[in-house]
Every structure is written in structure tokens, then in C-alpha cells.
Design a protein around this motif. Structure first.
Motif, short mmCIF file in Angstrom:
data_model
loop_
_atom_site.label_atom_id
_atom_site.label_comp_id
_atom_site.label_asym_id
_atom_site.label_seq_id
_atom_site.Cartn_x
_atom_site.Cartn_y
_atom_site.Cartn_z
N LEU A 163 -33.77 17.34 16.24
CA LEU A 163 -33.21 18.33 15.31
C LEU A 163 -33.26 17.82 13.88
O LEU A 163 -33.60 18.55 12.95
CB LEU A 163 -31.77 18.64 15.71
N GLN A 164 -32.95 16.54 13.71
CA GLN A 164 -33.00 15.91 12.38
C GLN A 164 -34.42 15.95 11.82
O GLN A 164 -34.62 16.26 10.64
CB GLN A 164 -32.51 14.46 12.49
N MET A 165 -35.41 15.65 12.69
CA MET A 165 -36.81 15.67 12.28
C MET A 165 -37.25 17.08 11.90
O MET A 165 -37.94 17.29 10.90
CB MET A 165 -37.69 15.13 13.42
N MET A 166 -36.82 18.08 12.69
CA MET A 166 -37.20 19.47 12.43
C MET A 166 -36.68 19.93 11.06
O MET A 166 -37.43 20.50 10.26
CB MET A 166 -36.64 20.37 13.53
N LEU A 167 -35.41 19.66 10.79
CA LEU A 167 -34.82 20.06 9.51
C LEU A 167 -35.46 19.31 8.35
O LEU A 167 -35.69 19.88 7.27
CB LEU A 167 -33.30 19.81 9.52
N HIS A 168 -35.79 18.04 8.59
CA HIS A 168 -36.46 17.24 7.55
C HIS A 168 -37.82 17.85 7.21
O HIS A 168 -38.18 18.00 6.04
CB HIS A 168 -36.63 15.79 8.02
N LEU A 169 -38.60 18.20 8.26
CA LEU A 169 -39.93 18.80 8.06
C LEU A 169 -39.83 20.12 7.30
O LEU A 169 -40.55 20.34 6.33
CB LEU A 169 -40.59 19.05 9.42
N VAL A 170 -38.91 20.99 7.74
CA VAL A 170 -38.77 22.32 7.13
C VAL A 170 -38.42 22.20 5.65
O VAL A 170 -39.07 22.81 4.79
CB VAL A 170 -37.71 23.15 7.89
N PHE A 171 -37.40 21.40 5.32
CA PHE A 171 -36.93 21.36 3.94
C PHE A 171 -37.82 20.50 3.04
O PHE A 171 -37.86 20.72 1.83
CB PHE A 171 -35.47 20.93 3.88
N LYS A 172 -38.56 19.57 3.62
CA LYS A 172 -39.53 18.80 2.81
C LYS A 172 -40.68 19.71 2.38
O LYS A 172 -41.06 19.73 1.20
CB LYS A 172 -40.06 17.61 3.61
N VAL A 173 -41.23 20.48 3.33
CA VAL A 173 -42.32 21.41 3.01
C VAL A 173 -41.82 22.53 2.10
O VAL A 173 -42.51 22.94 1.17
CB VAL A 173 -42.94 21.98 4.32
N ALA A 174 -40.59 23.00 2.35
CA ALA A 174 -40.00 24.07 1.52
C ALA A 174 -39.86 23.63 0.06
O ALA A 174 -40.11 24.41 -0.86
CB ALA A 174 -38.65 24.48 2.07
N LEU A 195 -27.52 24.40 14.89
CA LEU A 195 -27.55 24.23 13.43
C LEU A 195 -26.17 24.31 12.77
O LEU A 195 -26.06 24.13 11.56
CB LEU A 195 -28.46 25.29 12.79
N LYS A 196 -25.14 24.62 13.54
CA LYS A 196 -23.81 24.91 12.97
C LYS A 196 -23.31 23.79 12.05
O LYS A 196 -22.88 24.04 10.92
CB LYS A 196 -22.81 25.16 14.09
N LYS A 197 -23.36 22.52 12.51
CA LYS A 197 -22.83 21.39 11.73
C LYS A 197 -23.77 21.00 10.59
O LYS A 197 -23.34 20.45 9.58
CB LYS A 197 -22.61 20.19 12.64
N HIS A 198 -25.07 21.27 10.77
CA HIS A 198 -26.07 20.79 9.80
C HIS A 198 -26.22 21.70 8.58
O HIS A 198 -26.57 21.23 7.50
CB HIS A 198 -27.43 20.62 10.48
N LEU A 199 -25.98 23.02 8.75
CA LEU A 199 -26.20 23.95 7.64
C LEU A 199 -25.34 23.66 6.41
O LEU A 199 -25.84 23.67 5.28
CB LEU A 199 -25.99 25.40 8.11
N PRO A 200 -24.02 23.38 6.55
CA PRO A 200 -23.23 23.04 5.35
C PRO A 200 -23.75 21.79 4.63
O PRO A 200 -23.74 21.72 3.39
CB PRO A 200 -21.82 22.79 5.91
N LYS A 201 -24.22 20.79 5.39
CA LYS A 201 -24.77 19.56 4.78
C LYS A 201 -26.05 19.87 4.00
O LYS A 201 -26.26 19.34 2.90
CB LYS A 201 -25.09 18.52 5.87
#
Length: 836
Positions: A619-630, A663-669
Motif C-alpha cells: 500500500l505504501q509503494m502504491m501511494l508513493h508511485l501514484v503521488f510521485k507520478v502525479a 486508505l482511511k488512515k493514509h489519506l489525511p497524511k
């Protein structure tokens, strides 16, 4: 329209902006207490800025002079930002996202259509090549992976035997139709022959036959004439549009052609301007560079000598970090520099005396503060009622004022009779480049003059400059401290060894980066709410209209994503929630944001990420990939469909294997990590917001927009537009008003679906002899379920529990209590008078 016309439009818009800036500065200084008057003032400024924005955007799109365009762009960004600031002020004042300006529009004599905030065309125009390149890459990756969108007219491959059978069936049907037609003709001929035999004697009288034909013809001719006269009367009364009203005129075609040509000229002028910036600077370096260098050296040497004569010592030369000699000689002559040295010495003595006085005053103030605090507590309640409203400081007013002053100095009274083609002005480039060249040469001169100053000190004073240990030590510590701090703050780059192209491909293959549908915001059809102000005056909260929703999408989504300058300084909106029943166009609005800004679309819906990148590290890797490319390929939109599942109160048993709350805990961060220079917008869409935990839901989504079902006016416009877009013809046989009334409660999605089902290719061809009727649409509509008032009320009640909804209710109840207290006070006063 010629360049002169657009220049004239620009000058008029600048005059309007100048007067508006003066008025706003005056109003900001005046104290305001009445909330109604404050809102009227803000709304008036907002409407006027929108008018300026509309004309300024048009000017920027069509003017071809490259130097004028840079200034107009600066002002345009300032106006955009100011509109967003005023909107934010109105939201904080009225505690609602939707505002109604009916009374103000009447005073300003403006139509509601002029309130519509335009989307600047340069968002796409200036990034067209990048967007097209990205679309090609995305289409290629999707094709390679077999994930491309299904084509509407895709050919389905079938077996040879089936194909032959289909051709045979079609051929036999064709022959059958021809045979039936042939038999019908034979039957009609036989019928005619029988009639002639029976009525042979009557037909012999040709006079009677001619009279009969005349009767029929005259009746037919008169009925046609009556219909034509009735239509002419309706057009004359304004009840019906003229016959060629919807046809594109030759003038519009010609204007579009001229616009395309002007765009080509615009690009050529911009290209030649960019080339001139480089060439002119190089020429100046060769021609004027040595003279500038010599002049600077003479100026600095004179400063050395004058300082030595006045103070008895040579001055300390400013460091390169401080700005070098530019600090001392910025727009000053050597004589002014000497005066500054003398005044500095006098000021230092005065400062010492002032400090002593200030210390005494501070002691006295501390004693007085204790007494004041007691008085404040007693009078606090009275002051709260009489608090003066103050507008928060603007970051865009200064930008607009700066642009306005540049316009006055450079372009207002400039003679451009020599520049008919509106190409760049070389003299202006020379002025700019001289300053740049001077700064570059000054850095070189500073190095030389520092050495010269050392030699002078050695020769005259016999001074030797020793390295200062304290300063170096401090600098070193500071740097180390900064580095440590930065390392601590920054997240670890999990994909430092990979290229953005490879990350982009991975996200496409995993289905996290999807292709946005080509939908413009103007396709979201609706009508204005004309009774908003009237209903609020009677303490009824109206449901927002579709065009109110469209305006909020433009203000909170499209404008900040399209302009980096606006996104950095305007009130930051990181996340947006679209809540409403199914079929009202929430998904369409998400795709429209991407289309209008050329943004990437990432899909982080719970159904889409189920089973992908499992585990905590995944999950950490997925969010990292998405927001790095974004971040790298901004602007970007991160879409979470059915976002209530991420914040479920209780996860249903059937959905537990999908882990919807990942994603509940990760979205605010993630929201905390998003900075003003990251043009990333998180958009959530939901049909059932009541299933989510309200606190965590509202903590993630800053702005919550209720998307309602269409009202009568919106349905009327919608039926008309959707029928025309699908090849339908509007006639008197089709009563759209009745159709709109009967379909109360049905959504846009349902209306579009019904129109597409009715208007098949065959039905479109039949319209010439069989016009459309309302019954055809209503029969299909009966199989669908509308959005009932109870469901709409449940959305309203849910919104009332959100932070902004609560504040709105509280403010309305407080206003009601105050009015009651005033009425009681008046009644008591009357009773007192009667007793007397």
C-alpha cells in the motif's frame, strides 16, 4: 476582429480594473459591521471581477503582441486569484458554498449568464503538444496491455458459416419486402379498375371533377397559408425563434477562420520573440559589455575613496550572498551613497536613545494591561456584537496593482503606429537585457574589486584580513542543522533508481492511471436558480441549481489546477467531495476537470485497488508511485469513486475480502504532505454519504458539494439539448414543457439513456413524415425509478451535520434569537410607556 479592436478592448478592461482596484482599497479601509452590507459589497466586487476576467481572457487569447501577452497573463492570473479569494470570503461570511446575486444583478443590469466563470483557453492551448504526446503514450500502453476502451463501432469477428447465414437472411428479407410491395401495387391497380367500372357514368362529367379538385386544392393552400401566418406571428411576438436561428451563419464561419489564422500568427510572434531575447542579449554583451564593466569599476573605486575620506577607514565589501555591490548602488549615484553613510551614523546614535525610552514605556504598559484585562471581561459580550468585519489580506491585489502600473507606464500612451503587425518591440527587450547583463557583469566586477580592496588596505593601512573563526563555525553548524532537518522531513524515495516513464507504465498496466473521457464542462447542461435570494429572504434554504455546481467545479477544481500562480497563492483546496444520488453527473464532472486542464486521472477507488499491492508495504509503494507520478506530471486528479466505502461505519460481510478501508488512515497524511506548488486535487464521489463516519469523512474532504437532481428549468433545457445532440428535430408535436413536468425527479443520466434508446438510426430517418412525440419518451421512462423527495431530504439532512452545515444552522438560529430579543425589547418599551 482586428488587432486594433482587441487593443481597444484591453485598454477599456484596464480602465475598469483600475477603477475597481481604487474602490476596493477605499472599501477595505472603511469599517464594516452590518453583514448584509458586507456581503453585498463582496458580491459586487466578485461580479465585477468576473466581468473583467471574461474580457481579459478573451483579449489574452486573441492578442498577438508577445510582450503585451506576458503582462496580460500576469494580470489575468491576479484577477483569477482575486475571484477565488472573494469567493472564500463570501463562504466564511454566509457559511454556505452557494450564493445568489439576483438583486445585485438587477442593480448592475446584468443577465445571470454573465456570472458564469470562463475557463481560460490557454490551459490547454499552451500545453497542447504535451497533452497530445501523453495521450498517444497512454493509448499505446493500453493497446499493448489490451486495456484500451471498447470502440463504439468495433467490428466483431464471427465464423464464416454464421456470416453466410446472416447474408442469406438479409437477402431473403429484402426479396420478401420487394415481393410484398409488388403485390400491393397489383392489388391497388385492381381496386382502381373496379372503381372505374362502378363510377364510369359519374366521371363522365368533367366539370364536377374539376370543381372537386379546386375545392381540395384551395382548402390545402389556405391551411398552409394559415399555418405560415401563425408561425410568423409567433416569431414577431418572440414566442418562437426565427426559421434560420440555429443555422451557423457565414460571418461565424469567417470569424472562426480568422481566429485560427490569428493563433498561427501568435505562435510565430512568440517564437521570434524568444529568439530575439537570446540574440539581443548577445549583441549587447559584445557592444556595451566592456563599457558597463568599466563604469561599475569607476563607481566602486569612487565609493572606496569617499568612504576613506569621510570615515577614515575603507568600507567592508558586501558578500555575494547579501547581493554584493548591488545593495549599495541599486538606483543610486555615488553622492547619494555618501549621504547614506552620514545618515546611518546619525541614526545609530538616535536608536540608542530610543531604546532607553521604549524600556520605560514597556514597564508602564504592563501595569496598565492588568487593569484593562478586568475591564475587557465585563465588556466582552457587547464587543462581540459590535465587532468590525475585516477582509483578510490579499496576495493578488499587489500583483494586479503591479501589472496595472506597468500598463500605465509602458502601454497606456505608447505610440504604436510603426508596429502594425504587432510584433515584439526590440527597444523594450534591450532595456530588460541591459539590467540582466549589468547584474551578470557586476558579479565579475565584485570579485575583482574585492581583491583590489584587499590590496588597497595592505598598501594604505597595512591591514591583513584574517579569517573570522566564529562566523565560519556558525555557518557550518547552521548548514549541518539544515541538512539534518531536511533529511528528517523528506520521505524516503522508494523508487529512486527508476524513471518516471517506467512508473507511468506500471500505473497504467495496474489500472491505477486511467484515460479520462473527453467531456467539456459546458456539456454539463443546466439552468440558473432565479429564486435563490427570494427564498433565502423567507428563511427557506434552496437546493442548488446545476449551474451553481458547475461554477463551484470551475472555482475549486479547474482554475487552481490550470494555473500554477493561482494554485500557489489562492486559498488552497486540496480535496473535493461530490455527493448526490446516482445519475446526476458526478463522474462526468471528474472527467470534465481532467479534460479542461489536461490533467492525469488516477483511480484509487476501493473496488479498483482491491487485490493490488497487498500488505502494508504494498500500500505504501502504491501511494508513493501514484503521488510521485502525479507531482512530476502535474496537474493531476486523484479520483476515489464510492468514497463512503473507504470510511464505512461498518463494513458489510460481502465487501470484507476487498478491504475497502485500506486508505482511511493514509489519506489525511497525504493531504498534509501536499504543498501549494503541488497541483494535485483529490476528488471523491459518493451516492451514499450517510454510510460513512462523518468526522473522518469531513477531515479528509475540505469542500463538500451537493449535486442535486435537476429542477424543472434544468430538465427543460436538458431535454431540448440532448434530443438535438442525438439527431432529433423539435416540432410542435413534441411538447417539451409537458415532458419536463412529467419527468420530475428523474436524473440527467436517465434522460440521456431514454433519448438514446428512442432516437435510433431508423427513428431519426422517420422524423420527416413521423415527428417525435412526448409519449415515446415517457413510455420508456415508466420502467425507471426517480429520485424521490425523501432521498433528496436525506442528503440535505446529512449535509446539515457537516462542519459548514452546522455553522450555517447555528448562524441562522443566532440571527433568529437576536431578532426575537429585539422584538421583546420593543414590546417592553411600549408597556413601560403605557404604565407611565
Amino acid at each position: 476582429m482586428s488587432n486594433l479592436m482587441y487593443n481597444k478592448m484591453w485598454h477599456q478592461t484596464q480602465e475598469a480594473l483600475n477603477t475597481l482596484l481604487d474602490k476596493e482599497i477605499q472599501k477595505m479601509t472603511e469599517p464594516q459591521r452590518n453583514k448584509v452590507l458586507v456581503f453585498q459589497m463582496l458580491a459586487t466586487f466578485y461580479i465585477k471581477y468576473v466581468q473583467i476576467f471574461r474580457s481579459m481572457e478573451n483579449v489574452y487569447d486573441q492578442i498577438v503582441h508577445p510582450q503585451k501577452r506576458t503582462l496580460i497573463r500576469k494580470i489575468l492570473d491576479g484577477v483569477m486569484g482575486r475571484i477565488l479569494e472573494l469567493k472564500n470570503e463570501m463562504v466564511e461570511l454566509e457559511l454556505t458554498e452557494f450564493h445568489y446575486f439576483d438583486d445585485i444583478l438587477q442593480d448592475l443590469k446584468l443577465a445571470p449568464q454573465q456570472l458564469d466563470v470562463p475557463i481560460p483557453r490557454y490551459f490547454l492551448k499552451e500545453r497542447l503538444e504535451v497533452i497530445k504526446g501523453r495521450e498517444k503514450i497512454l493509448a499505446r500502453i493500453l493497446k499493448e496491455c489490451g486495456l484500451n476502451l471498447p470502440d463504439k463501432y468495433a467490428v466483431k469477428s464471427i465464423a464464416l458459416e454464421e456470416a453466410i447465414k446472416m447474408i442469406q437472411i438479409a437477402e431473403r428479407a429484402r426479396q420478401g419486402r420487394l415481393r410484398a410491395l409488388f403485390m400491393k401495387q397489383i392489388f391497388l391497380q385492381e381496386c382502381r379498375a373496379k372503381e372505374i367500372k362502378l363510377l364510369g357514368q359519374r366521371l363522365a362529367d368533367t366539370g364536377m371533377a374539376a370543381l372537386q379538385i379546386q375545392k381540395v386544392w384551395r382548402g390545402f393552400h389556405q391551411s398552409k397559408k394559415t399555418v405560415r401566418e401563425r408561425e410568423e406571428e409567433m416569431v414577431f411576438l418572440g414566442m418562437k425563434p426565427p426559421p434560420l436561428f440555429n443555422e451557423v451563419s457565414a460571418a461565424i464561419v469567417q470569424s472562426e477562420k480568422v481566429t485560427r489564422l490569428r493563433n498561427e500568427v501568435q505562435m510565430k510572434h512568440e517564437q521570434s520573440y524568444q529568439e530575439a531575447l537570446v540574440n539581443i542579449k548577445e549583441d549587447l554583451k559584445l557592444m556595451e559589455g566592456p563599457d558597463i564593466k568599466e563604469h561599475l569599476q569607476d563607481q566602486i573605486r569612487q565609493w572606496f575613496i569617499e568612504c576613506r575620506n569621510l570615515t577614515g577607514t575603507f568600507p567592508e565589501y558586501p558578500d555575494e550572498e547579501e547581493g554584493g555591490s548591488a545593495i549599495i548602488f541599486s538606483n543610486k549615484t555615488p553622492e547619494q551613497v555618501i549621504e547614506d553613510i552620514l545618515t546611518n551614523q546619525e541614526e545609530e546614535e538616535k536608536l540608542k536613545k530610543k531604546k532607553k525610552k521604549e524600556e520605560k514605556e514597556r514597564r508602564e504598559r504592563r501595569l496598565k494591561k492588568g487593569k484593562r484585562e478586568k475591564e475587557r471581561k465585563t465588556t466582552k459580550e457587547k464587543k462581540e456584537e459590535e465587532e468590525e468585519w475585516k477582509m483578510s489580506p490579499s496576495l493578488f491585489l499587489h500583483l494586479m496593482e503591479e501589472g496595472n502600473s506597468l500598463y500605465k507606464d509602458m502601454w497606456m500612451n505608447k505610440d504604436e503606429s510603426w508596429n502594425f503587425p504587432q510584433d515584439f518591440d526590440p527597444e523594450m527587450i534591450k532595456e530588460e537585457k541591459r539590467k540582466e547583463l549589468e547584474l551578470e557583469i557586476r558579479v565579475q566586477v565584485d570579485e575583482l574589486m574585492r581583491q583590489e580592496l584587499k590590496k588597497l588596505k595592505l598598501a594604505v593601512n597595512k591591514e591583513i584580513e584574517l579569517p573570522i573563526k566564529g562566523k565560519k563555525g556558525k555557518k557550518g553548524k547552521g548548514k549541518k542543522g539544515k541538512k539534518r532537518g531536511r533529511r528528517g522531513k523528506k520521505d524516503k524515495d522508494l523508487t529512486a533508481d527508476r524513471t518516471i516513464e517506467s512508473l507511468y507504465r506500471e500505473l497504467v498496466e495496474e489500472g491505477l492511471l486511467i484515460q479520462a473521457l473527453k467531456v467539456n464542462l459546458s456539456d454539463y447542461i443546466g439552468e440558473y436558480s432565479y429564486l435563490g435570494t427570494t427564498l433565502r429572504q423567507v428563511a427557506i434554504e434552496p437546493m442548488p441549481s446545476l449551474l451553481d455546481v458547475r461554477q463551484l467545479i470551475t472555482l475549486y477544481g479547474i482554475l487552481p489546477l490550470g494555473s500554477a500562480e493561482v494554485h500557489e497563492k489562492a486559498p488552497l483546496v486540496k480535496s473535493l467531495l461530490l455527493a448526490g444520488p446516482p445519475g446526476v453527473g458526478k463522474k462526468m464532472l471528474v472527467h470534465a476537470i481532467c479534460t479542461e486542464t489536461g490533467a492525469n486521472l488516477f483511480n484509487l477507488s476501493s473496488s479498483n485497488i482491491a487485490g493490488k499491492y497487498p500488505g502494508k508495504n504494498g500500500l505504501q509503494m502504491m501511494l508513493h508511485l501514484v503521488f510521485k507520478v502525479a507531482r512530476q506530471l502535474q496537474p493531476s486528479v486523484v479520483w476515489i469513486q464510492d468514497t463512503e466505502k473507504t470510511f464505512y461505519k461498518k463494513v458489510p460481510q460481502s465487501e470484507k475480502p476487498n478491504e475497502p478501508k485500506r486508505l482511511k488512515k493514509h489519506l489525511p497524511k497525504i493531504l498534509k504532505l501536499l504543498r501549494p506548488d503541488d497541483r494535485i486535487l483529490i476528488v471523491g464521489t459518493t451516492q451514499r454519504p450517510f454510510d460513512a463516519e462523518l468526522q473522518s469523512f469531513c477531515r479528509v474532504y475540505q469542500k463538500i458539494i451537493l449535486v442535486p437532481r435537476p429542477d424543472y428549468a434544468s430538465r427543460y433545457v436538458l431535454w431540448k439539448q440532448i434530443i438535438l445532440r442525438n439527431g432529433g428535430v423539435l416540432t410542435n408535436a413534441l411538447n417539451i414543457s409537458c415532458l419536463s413536468k412529467v419527468t420530475d425527479g428523474f436524473t440527467q443520466g436517465q434522460i440521456v439513456k431514454v433519448v438514446k434508446e428512442v432516437l435510433t438510426d431508423r427513428r431519426v430517418r422517420q422524423q420527416s413524415h413521423k415527428p417525435l412525440t412526448a409519449v415515446e419518451f415517457i413510455t420508456i421512462m415508466t420502467t425507471m425509478n426517480p429520485v424521490y423527495r425523501e432521498e433528496e431530504e436525506s442528503f440535505k439532512n446529512w449535509y446539515a451535520k457537516t462542519p459548514l452545515g452546522k455553522k450555517r444552522i447555528m448562524s441562522l438560529s443566532n440571527n433568529g434569537n437576536k431578532e426575537k430579543e429585539k422584538d421583546k425589547g420593543k414590546k417592553k418599551g411600549k408597556r413601560g410607556k403605557k404604565k407611565k
